[in-house]
Design a protein around this motif. Structure first.
Motif, PDB file in Angstrom:
ATOM      1  N   GLY A 243      41.239   6.117 -56.919  1.00  0.00           N
ATOM      2  CA  GLY A 243      42.239   5.732 -57.385  1.00  0.00           C
ATOM      3  C   GLY A 243      43.011   4.826 -56.259  1.00  0.00           C
ATOM      4  N   LEU A 244      43.337   5.206 -55.543  1.00  0.00           N
ATOM      5  CA  LEU A 244      43.856   3.983 -54.208  1.00  0.00           C
ATOM      6  C   LEU A 244      43.158   3.071 -53.914  1.00  0.00           C
ATOM      7  CD1 LEU A 244      45.640   6.942 -51.951  1.00  0.00           C
ATOM      8  CD2 LEU A 244      46.679   5.625 -53.798  1.00  0.00           C
ATOM      9  N   VAL A 245      41.468   3.044 -53.680  1.00  0.00           N
ATOM     10  CA  VAL A 245      40.671   2.277 -53.543  1.00  0.00           C
ATOM     11  C   VAL A 245      40.371   1.329 -54.762  1.00  0.00           C
ATOM     12  CG1 VAL A 245      37.951   1.984 -53.583  1.00  0.00           C
ATOM     13  CG2 VAL A 245      38.987   4.231 -52.504  1.00  0.00           C
ATOM     14  N   THR A 246      40.845   2.109 -56.069  1.00  0.00           N
ATOM     15  CA  THR A 246      40.760   0.445 -57.101  1.00  0.00           C
ATOM     16  C   THR A 246      42.467   0.117 -56.871  1.00  0.00           C
ATOM     17  OG1 THR A 246      39.310   2.474 -58.490  1.00  0.00           O
ATOM     18  CG2 THR A 246      41.462   0.411 -59.319  1.00  0.00           C
ATOM     19  N   LEU A 247      43.536   0.265 -56.956  1.00  0.00           N
ATOM     20  CA  LEU A 247      44.278  -0.205 -56.194  1.00  0.00           C
ATOM     21  C   LEU A 247      44.954  -1.172 -55.516  1.00  0.00           C
ATOM     22  CD1 LEU A 247      47.790   2.857 -57.403  1.00  0.00           C
ATOM     23  CD2 LEU A 247      46.210   1.100 -58.899  1.00  0.00           C
ATOM     24  N   ALA A 248      44.173  -0.691 -54.024  1.00  0.00           N
ATOM     25  CA  ALA A 248      44.085  -1.440 -53.387  1.00  0.00           C
ATOM     26  C   ALA A 248      43.326  -2.910 -54.071  1.00  0.00           C
ATOM     27  CB  ALA A 248      43.043  -0.798 -51.795  1.00  0.00           C
ATOM     28  N   LYS A 249      43.307  -3.201 -54.458  1.00  0.00           N
ATOM     29  CA  LYS A 249      42.502  -4.793 -54.954  1.00  0.00           C
ATOM     30  C   LYS A 249      44.222  -5.630 -55.653  1.00  0.00           C
ATOM     31  CE  LYS A 249      39.089  -3.355 -57.153  1.00  0.00           C
ATOM     32  NZ  LYS A 249      38.250  -3.023 -58.653  1.00  0.00           N
ATOM     33  N   ILE A 250      45.026  -5.162 -55.749  1.00  0.00           N
ATOM     34  CA  ILE A 250      46.597  -4.909 -56.556  1.00  0.00           C
ATOM     35  C   ILE A 250      47.748  -5.213 -55.640  1.00  0.00           C
ATOM     36  CG2 ILE A 250      44.887  -5.060 -58.767  1.00  0.00           C
ATOM     37  CD1 ILE A 250      47.130  -2.881 -59.824  1.00  0.00           C
ATOM     38  N   PRO A 251      48.405  -5.817 -55.849  1.00  0.00           N
ATOM     39  CA  PRO A 251      49.927  -6.020 -55.939  1.00  0.00           C
ATOM     40  C   PRO A 251      50.316  -4.450 -56.018  1.00  0.00           C
ATOM     41  CG  PRO A 251      50.026  -7.983 -56.482  1.00  0.00           C
ATOM     42  CD  PRO A 251      48.439  -7.337 -56.502  1.00  0.00           C
TER      43      PRO A 251
END
Length: 374
Positions: free
Chosen positions: A288-296
């Motif tokens: 999930g961290l890979v996905t959250l890396a897209k956003i603030p």
């Protein structure tokens, strides 16, 4: 009697004997743990109580509804703010708590954001006023699916910021892994408070989870529900004191705040408490961290957090290029209750970074100017 039947009977007797032995061990270990950790807890309460008259049931007066999950579990939901607000912020609470764990955020941020933000709170399955569920569904991936159900009903349009505390942070991470297409489009920001991307086996709670005695309670919840009441007190005596003692780091914490958090923990059904223990130990939502890396993003942790130590927060922040990391000195696991001002300020900054318009930031600046003139 056939050899197969004899073997089945032997295995059944052995399982029952192990369960009974575990139950006895659980009571003994629980008594020891309760005594030791409770002594630590008594040193963390002060006679000064600035929140003596606080209405901790404030959320109960907000607009309410029920969201039914895809597998039929009713989730209690509350919301505050205009339904057509430019931004929706959704809060997911932690293990053995309920939506009231965000009491101070609801109180301060309602005034801070005004009509520009709608806040949505909900009780996770098996917690608070939400319905119970099969122990088989007490998993972090299921919580991520529940969050998607809440978003589908409560925020079908417009930008969203997610805020998760403890197990709620794991919920956000699981949702990010399972529904990555929403991130960077509809979901524009996320906060992980006192949480971890992987199992908490290295924390004090993880050590307690490895105690064989807890198998008695797990067995009762899954296979002998009629015997759950026999394990209730013993299981709470093992886990309860650890959770309470790890909740706060500062000795000056308000007794009313402590009493409120203890009430939430005590009101959590024993099946929920025991059922989610294994999930917390083994979960892995690092993807999930890979996905959250897209956003603030925002990662917050107290430097005295024993359940999800600040090393977990630092490890997550290192993988999030748009992250603000806030380590709060002297705070324990329930940092949003212990040091709400610092957490609230960080959430305001997150929204200002994440919102696609400048309306929220502009409203905040105008309100502060008015206050300064008074």
């Amino acid at each position: 009697m056939s050899e197969v039947a004899r073997a089945d009977r032997w295995r059944g007797r052995r399982r029952n004997a192990s369960w009974l032995a575990g139950l006895a061990g659980l009571a003994a270990v629980g008594s020891l743990a309760g005594t030791t950790v409770a002594k630590s807890l008594t040193r963390r309460v002060t006679a000064d109580d600035p929140h003596r008259d606080e209405d901790f049931e404030l959320l109960d007066a907000d607009r309410s509804c029920i969201v039914t999950t895809s597998d039929g579990v009713p989730l209690a939901v509350r919301e505050v703010g205009p339904q057509d607000a430019p931004l929706t912020v959704v809060f997911a609470h932690g293990f053995c708590l309920r939506m009231g764990a965000f009491h101070f955020q609801r109180l301060r941020l309602t005034e801070q954001w005004g009509p520009q933000v709608r806040m949505v709170f909900y009780d996770q399955r098996g917690h608070g006023q939400s319905g119970s569920a099969s122990p088989d569904t007490f998993t972090v991936p299921q919580l991520g699916q529940d969050l998607e159900d809440v978003l589908t009903v409560m925020a079908p349009r417009g930008p969203i910021v997610l805020v998760g505390h403890s197990m709620g942070g794991m919920t956000v991470l699981s949702h990010a892994r399972q529904f990555s297409k929403h991130y960077g489009t509809r979901i524009v920001g996320a906060a992980l408070i006192s949480s971890a991307a992987e199992g908490i086996s290295r924390s004090p709670l993880g050590e307690i989870l490895r105690n064989p005695a807890l198998e008695a309670a797990r067995f009762a919840v899954r296979y002998a529900p009629q015997a759950v009441h026999h394990t209730r007190g013993a299981a709470r005596s093992v886990i309860g004191p650890v959770l309470r003692a790890a909740s706060y780091g500062d000795e000056k914490i308000s007794p009313s705040v402590v009493a409120f958090s203890e009430r939430m923990m005590h009101d959590t059904p024993i099946a929920t408490l025991v059922g989610f223990l294994h999930a917390l130990e083994v979960h892995d939502e690092t993807e999930g961290l890979v996905t959250l890396a897209k956003i603030p993003t925002l990662v917050v942790c107290g430097d005295r957090d024993l359940l999800t130590p600040h090393e977990y927060a630092e490890a997550m922040a290192a993988r999030l290029p748009k992250c603000e990391l806030v380590i709060i000195g002297g705070a324990g696991h329930l940092v949003q209750l212990e040091q709400p001002e610092i957490v609230d300020d960080a959430l305001v900054r997150l929204v200002e970074r994440a919102t696609p318009s400048k309306l929220v930031a502009l409203t905040r600046r105008l309100r502060e100017r008015v206050r300064n003139r008074v």
